[in-house]
Each structure stands twice: as C-alpha cells, then as structure tokens.
Design an enzyme around this catalytic site. Structure first.
Site, PDB file in Angstrom:
ATOM      1  N   ASN A 227      15.678  21.265 -12.673  1.00 40.48           N
ATOM      2  CA  ASN A 227      16.675  21.366 -11.676  1.00 40.48           C
ATOM      3  C   ASN A 227      15.480  19.738 -10.926  1.00 40.48           C
ATOM      4  OD1 ASN A 227      17.717  21.541  -8.893  1.00 40.48           O
ATOM      5  ND2 ASN A 227      16.268  22.575  -8.343  1.00 40.48           N
TER       6      ASN A 227
ATOM      7  N   GLN B 143      14.432  20.025  11.298  1.00 42.08           N
ATOM      8  CA  GLN B 143      14.681  21.293  11.059  1.00 42.08           C
ATOM      9  C   GLN B 143      12.505  21.136  11.450  1.00 42.08           C
ATOM     10  OE1 GLN B 143      13.727  20.872   7.050  1.00 42.08           O
ATOM     11  NE2 GLN B 143      13.139  23.423   6.662  1.00 42.08           N
TER      12      GLN B 143
ATOM     13  N   SER C 248      17.853  14.806  -2.296  1.00 40.84           N
ATOM     14  CA  SER C 248      16.671  14.983  -1.455  1.00 40.84           C
ATOM     15  C   SER C 248      15.730  13.764  -1.140  1.00 40.84           C
ATOM     16  CB  SER C 248      15.277  15.644  -2.493  1.00 40.84           C
ATOM     17  OG  SER C 248      15.708  17.298  -2.889  1.00 40.84           O
TER      18      SER C 248
ATOM     19  N   SER D  28      -6.105 -39.065  10.459  1.00 40.10           N
ATOM     20  CA  SER D  28      -6.892 -37.679  10.438  1.00 40.10           C
ATOM     21  C   SER D  28      -7.830 -37.035  11.469  1.00 40.10           C
ATOM     22  CB  SER D  28      -7.773 -38.238   8.334  1.00 40.10           C
ATOM     23  OG  SER D  28      -6.869 -38.072   7.587  1.00 40.10           O
TER      24      SER D  28
ATOM     25  N   ASN E 176       3.871 -39.033   8.517  1.00 37.31           N
ATOM     26  CA  ASN E 176       2.254 -38.481   7.501  1.00 37.31           C
ATOM     27  C   ASN E 176       1.501 -38.112   7.883  1.00 37.31           C
ATOM     28  OD1 ASN E 176       0.252 -38.642   5.549  1.00 37.31           O
ATOM     29  ND2 ASN E 176       1.907 -40.046   4.553  1.00 37.31           N
TER      30      ASN E 176
ATOM     31  N   ASN F 167       5.899  13.991  -5.814  1.00 37.39           N
ATOM     32  CA  ASN F 167       4.823  14.706  -5.163  1.00 37.39           C
ATOM     33  C   ASN F 167       3.986  14.112  -5.020  1.00 37.39           C
ATOM     34  OD1 ASN F 167       7.176  16.304  -5.016  1.00 37.39           O
ATOM     35  ND2 ASN F 167       6.625  17.020  -7.202  1.00 37.39           N
TER      36      ASN F 167
ATOM     37  N   ARG G 247       0.878  17.370  -1.070  1.00 40.62           N
ATOM     38  CA  ARG G 247       0.033  16.730  -1.992  1.00 40.62           C
ATOM     39  C   ARG G 247       0.329  14.863  -1.975  1.00 40.62           C
ATOM     40  NH1 ARG G 247       5.273  19.711  -5.503  1.00 40.62           N
ATOM     41  NH2 ARG G 247       6.133  19.462  -3.666  1.00 40.62           N
TER      42      ARG G 247
HETATM   43  C1  UD1 Z   1      11.840  21.297  -5.156  1.00 37.14           C
HETATM   44  C2  UD1 Z   1      12.887  22.891  -6.422  1.00 37.14           C
HETATM   45  C3  UD1 Z   1      12.510  22.165  -7.724  1.00 37.14           C
HETATM   46  C4  UD1 Z   1      12.619  21.159  -8.046  1.00 37.14           C
HETATM   47  C5  UD1 Z   1      12.084  19.570  -7.521  1.00 37.14           C
HETATM   48  C6  UD1 Z   1      13.167  18.253  -7.976  1.00 37.14           C
HETATM   49  C7  UD1 Z   1      12.859  23.918  -4.200  1.00 37.14           C
HETATM   50  C8  UD1 Z   1      12.079  25.739  -3.557  1.00 37.14           C
HETATM   51  N1  UD1 Z   1      12.624  23.719  -5.511  1.00 37.14           N
HETATM   52  O1  UD1 Z   1      11.346  21.215  -5.739  1.00 37.14           O
HETATM   53  O2  UD1 Z   1      13.172  22.666  -8.087  1.00 37.14           O
HETATM   54  O3  UD1 Z   1      12.677  21.122  -9.431  1.00 37.14           O
HETATM   55  O4  UD1 Z   1      12.490  20.066  -5.855  1.00 37.14           O
HETATM   56  O5  UD1 Z   1      12.572  16.943  -6.916  1.00 37.14           O
HETATM   57  O6  UD1 Z   1      13.995  23.725  -3.893  1.00 37.14           O
HETATM   58  N2  UD1 Z   1      12.240  19.440   1.889  1.00 37.14           N
HETATM   59  C9  UD1 Z   1      12.874  19.930   3.624  1.00 37.14           C
HETATM   60  N3  UD1 Z   1      12.436  20.764   4.797  1.00 37.14           N
HETATM   61  C10 UD1 Z   1      11.244  21.761   4.441  1.00 37.14           C
HETATM   62  C11 UD1 Z   1      11.117  21.424   2.741  1.00 37.14           C
HETATM   63  C12 UD1 Z   1      11.254  20.207   1.965  1.00 37.14           C
HETATM   64  O7  UD1 Z   1      13.408  19.283   3.796  1.00 37.14           O
HETATM   65  O8  UD1 Z   1      11.266  23.096   4.956  1.00 37.14           O
HETATM   66  C13 UD1 Z   1      12.415  18.541   1.526  1.00 37.14           C
HETATM   67  C14 UD1 Z   1      11.444  17.794   1.290  1.00 37.14           C
HETATM   68  O9  UD1 Z   1      10.865  16.385   2.377  1.00 37.14           O
HETATM   69  C15 UD1 Z   1      11.885  17.552   0.516  1.00 37.14           C
HETATM   70  C16 UD1 Z   1      13.140  17.948  -0.402  1.00 37.14           C
HETATM   71  O10 UD1 Z   1      13.649  18.723   0.538  1.00 37.14           O
HETATM   72  O11 UD1 Z   1      12.627  15.894  -0.037  1.00 37.14           O
HETATM   73  C17 UD1 Z   1      12.348  18.801  -1.745  1.00 37.14           C
HETATM   74  O12 UD1 Z   1      10.524  19.474  -1.379  1.00 37.14           O
HETATM   75  P1  UD1 Z   1       9.338  19.881  -1.788  1.00 37.14           P
HETATM   76  O13 UD1 Z   1       8.543  20.701  -1.040  1.00 37.14           O
HETATM   77  O14 UD1 Z   1       8.942  18.244  -2.742  1.00 37.14           O
HETATM   78  O15 UD1 Z   1       9.984  20.212  -3.224  1.00 37.14           O
HETATM   79  P2  UD1 Z   1       9.514  20.470  -4.829  1.00 37.14           P
HETATM   80  O16 UD1 Z   1       8.427  21.350  -4.717  1.00 37.14           O
HETATM   81  O17 UD1 Z   1       9.176  19.351  -5.573  1.00 37.14           O
HETATM   82 CA    CA Z   2      10.214  16.971  -4.363  1.00 35.71          CA
END
Ligand code: UD1
Ligand code: CA
Length: 469
Positions: A179, A76, A108, A415, A387, A237, A17
């Site tokens: 969440n 991952q 996160s 100068s 100076n 995001n 995003r």
């Molecule tokens: C996630 C939560 C949502 C919550 C929100 C809060 C899930 C399914 N949803 O959504 O309920 O309200 O966070 O901010 O978890 N990441 C990985 N590996 C992956 C995917 C993501 O490490 O395969 C990491 C991302 O880098 C990020 C974090 O996990 O730091 C959250 O992922 P993101 O895709 O931003 O989840 P949200 O859609 O924000």
């Molecule tokens: Ca997020």
C-alpha cells in the site's frame, strides 16, 4: 485540473523512526521539504484552496514552512493514526463552509516522489471502476514495513483488505504488493465508516487502511492500481530511506540536464536540485552543488567543489575550484575563484575577475574590473576597468550602520589599502599601496594615505655588532 476532487495530505505524524527533533515532513530531499514536494504535485491537479494539509506534531512549525503554498490546514492535535487524521478532515468539513467534495484523494506527506501523472491515473481508475476506494500500490524488492494489499484474484482489480506489516499472518507474509498510502475515496463512503474504526491493533492507532475491509464487507467496490515505477511511491520512514529518495531525485535532475546538452562529469558526485537550469555545452566537474533556483548559461564551466545557491551565472563563465555563491549574479565571460565567496546581491559584470579568497557582498562590479587576491568588497559600487590590488578591502561597517564605497571607472587601488566608507574614488584615480582612505579622492588624483617611510642607515648592522660583543 480534476473536477469533483479535493486532496487531503496527511502530515501530522512525528516520524518517530527518524529519531530527529525536526518533524518528518520538514526533512529535505532534493533541497526541499518532503511535504512541499507533495504539495507541488497536488497543486498541479486542484487549486490550493482545495488542498487540506493535516498537521499536528509541531503544527505551527509545519504550517509556517508551507504556508506560502496557499493550502488549507486541518489540525490533528493528537496523532492517533491515519484513520484519526481523516476523522479530523471529516470534522473540518462539518464545521466549515467549504463544500464537501464528491471524491477525496488522500496523499501522504512522507511519500515525496509521487508524480502528478500517477495521482491522475488513480483518479481515472477510481472513476472508471466506480469504486468507493482506489488504492495506489507497488511491488518493491523489499516490502518489509509497508501495509500489504490483498487482491480478491491475483489478476483482478478488486481488493479485499489492506493488512499492516505487524498483523500479517504467516501466509500473508509472502504478499509483495504494498500500500503506497495514496488513495482515492468516494467521500461519503469514507466519512460514513470513520467512526467505526477501532484502535484494536499493534500500534493502538486508528488505521485508515482498515476502511478497505469495512467497505468490502458492506459490498462496496475497492480496487487497486499499480504505480509504473516503484521509486515514486517509496515512503521515507528513516533517514537512510530519505537519503535514498534524495539520491534518486538528484540523479533525475542530473540526467535531465545531460539530456539538454550539459556535460556533467561523475554526476553521481554532484548535488543538483530539481529546479536548476543549465544551458548546453556548460561543463560541470565532479563534486559540484547547484542548488535552489540557480541558472547557468551555456559554454560555462563550474570546477570541482563549488557550491552555487540561488544564483544566476551567464554564458562563458569560468567558476574555478571551491567557490561559494549565494544569491549572486555573474555576467557573461566572468572568471571566479579559486575560492571566491560571492554573498547575496553580488553582481559581477561581464568579463570581470573575482579571484582567490575574495569575498563580495552587495556589490556591483563593472565590466572587466578585477579583484584577484584576498579582498573584501561589501556595499560597493565598482565601475568598469577597475583594478583592485591584493588585500585591499572596503570598511563598510562602523559598528552601527553600513556605508557605501564608490569606485569609479578605471580606478587603480593599490595593494592592502583600506577604503573607509562612505567614500568615493573618482574616475581614473590612483590609491597608493597600503593607504587608509577616509576622504574622497578626486578624479585623476593620486591618494597617499600612509605614514612616510624613514630609513635609519646602518641601524641593523650596529645592533648586530653590539650583540656579538
Ligand atoms: C502507512 C500505511 C501503510 C502504508 C504506508 C505507506 C496506515 C495504518 N498504514 O504506514 O499501509 O504501506 O503508510 O507509506 O495508514 N499521519 C498523520 N496523523 C497520524 C499518523 C500519521 O497525519 O496520526 C501521517 C504521517 O505524518 C505520514 C502519513 O500519515 O505522513 C503516514 O503515516 P506513517 O506513520 O508514516 O504510516 P506508515 O507506518 O508508513
Ligand atoms: Ca510512512
């Protein structure tokens, strides 16, 4: 420090995003990558070797950016969702000799304002409630885009499920409690359910959030605790959301300094990093940036449009408008600018003046010395009471190497002189204006390094007369 806890930080996602080439967790707010903010909060709770950072998208770039923090990394390789990220953590523990912790705190990488106290409150609640999963929640003005936490009873701690935005039913759409993406798990309760997650959802991903309902179905206890302030659990995001967090962080830094006696005019226009320190009675004018590890003493003044990065400024210093300082040290009572550029390793002595359009780099300028107009001073040792006239420069570079210019105490440089290094101007010597100095000047001497002027009487008058014929 938290006993029996390890911390996993999810940071493998791409951040689609954002529409940016840079991995999301390396975007900066408050002068520091999102992920480094989260790591800093985590390190106040457990030692670095118990922090597992999950990396995937641009893994090597992310690893290099945060490696110095001493945390561990879990790869991952494909990013198949937050549940999949935790599957990688489970696999990591199965293979490594690291002890699987009793409780796993999950953070996160894109929720950077989280405070250590709040994380601690989640852990305390988790232990007190003897829960299998404890979820940090908040009620922001606009919950759109977040997963919603559904409580069994409106006033109870127990949760029945987390529902992602796209899966909300018509009635659930009114649910306001979000969440945060921050949780505490009893590790075995989490690990035992990861293999049962499915990708049968709007994004085709393994959702960590689905574990909540799975635990509840098995009669396990899932509880929620609400964060005291909404801002600290806001995720980033989009770039716009990130800049909102940046602003909150910078405003907090300005308010902290003002509470310590610093006057900041129009603090909303200033950009101040979290670690900056400023002494009381210093005045910061509008549109100033104080960045990185910058320290400023008391009774100083930084005028508008100056940008100060990783620099030490003493007390009673005046930084006039539009100065740029990077890795510089400025002693008490010095006066800079307007429009001075102090590059790394510039050490400006007490009461010295570095004036209009002067650039310095790797120089030491002694007490009370002045270089007030249009100078370049690089790789130089300048004594006290020197100076340096307008337009004089050091020629420090021969195209291959850098050389030193030494200007001893009390020297007067006329100068527009060019000082070709390596060269030394002895104590109290004079350099005539417009000289090109290629040899050392002895103490007390006058050096003239320029061609002699010749005047041709009436030359111009005769020329004008010829032309009008
Ligand atoms: C996630 C939560 C949502 C919550 C929100 C809060 C899930 C399914 N949803 O959504 O309920 O309200 O966070 O901010 O978890 N990441 C990985 N590996 C992956 C995917 C993501 O490490 O395969 C990491 C991302 O880098 C990020 C974090 O996990 O730091 C959250 O992922 P993101 O895709 O931003 O989840 P949200 O859609 O924000
Ligand atoms: Ca997020």
């Amino acid at each position: 420090m938290l006993d029996g806890f390890s911390i996993a930080i999810m940071a493998a996602g791409k951040g689609t995003r954002l529409k940016s080439k840079r991995p999301k967790v390396l975007h900066e707010i408050g002068g520091r990558a999102l992920l480094l903010h989260v790591i800093a909060a985590a390190k106040r709770l457990v030692p670095a070797e118990r922090i597992y950072t999950i990396i995937g998208h641009e893994a090597e770039r992310v690893r290099a950016a945060v490696e110095a923090a001493g945390v561990r990394f879990v790869l991952q390789p494909e990013q198949r969702g937050t549940g999949h990220a935790m599957q990688m953590v489970k696999a990591y523990f199965a293979l490594s000799s690291d002890i699987t912790p009793e409780n796993l705190l999950v953070l996160s990488g894109d929720v950077p304002l989280i405070r250590t106290e709040t994380i601690e409150a989640v852990c305390t609640m988790h232990l007190k409630e003897a829960a299998a999963m404890t979820i940090l929640t908040a009620v922001p003005p606009d919950p759109t885009g977040y997963g919603r936490v559904l409580r069994r009873k409106a006033d109870g701690v127990e949760v029945t499920a987390i529902v992602e935005q796209k899966a909300l039913t018509q009635e659930q759409r009114d649910a306001k409690e979000i969440n945060s993406g921050i949780y505490c798990f009893r590790t075995q309760a989490l690990f035992a359910r990861l293999d049962s997650l499915s990708t049968n959802n709007a994004h085709g991903e393994f959702y960590l959030t689905d574990v909540a309902a799975m635990l509840v179905a098995d009669g396990e206890r899932v509880v929620a605790v609400q964060a005291e302030s909404v801002d600290e659990v806001l995720g980033a995001n989009t770039i716009a959301e990130m800049m909102h967090l940046d602003r909150a962080m910078r405003a907090a830094a300005a308010h902290r300094l003002m509470a310590q006696g610093v006057t900041i005019f129009r603090p909303d226009t200033c950009v101040i990093d979290a670690e900056v320190e400023v002494g009381p009675d210093t005045v910061i004018e509008p549109y100033v940036q104080l960045l990185g590890a910058t320290r400023i003493g008391s009774d100083s003044r930084v005028r508008s449009y100056s940008v100060v990065q990783d620099s030490m400024i003493g007390s009673g210093v005046l930084v006039r408008n539009g100065c740029v300082l990077d890795g510089a040290e400025v002693a008490d009572g010095a006066v800079l600018g307007p429009y001075a550029h102090l590059r790394p390793e510039s050490r400006i002595g007490e009461g010295a003046h570095i004036g209009n359009f002067v650039e310095t780099k790797k120089v030491r300028v002694g007490r009370g010395s002045k270089a007030n107009h249009l100078n370049y001073l690089g790789d130089a040792e300048i004594g006290e009471g020197v100076n340096i006239g307008a337009g004089a420069i050091t020629c420090n570079y021969d195209g291959v190497h850098k050389h030193l210019t030494r200007i001893e105490d009390g020297v007067f440089v006329g100068s527009d002189s060019t000082l070709v290094a390596p060269v030394t101007l002895g104590t109290g010597s004079y350099v005539a204006a417009g000289s090109c100095i290629t040899q050392d000047v002895p103490e007390g001497a006058l050096a003239l390094g320029r061609s002699r002027q010749v005047n041709k009487p009436d030359w111009a008058t005769r020329r004008a007369a010829r032309r009008s014929q």
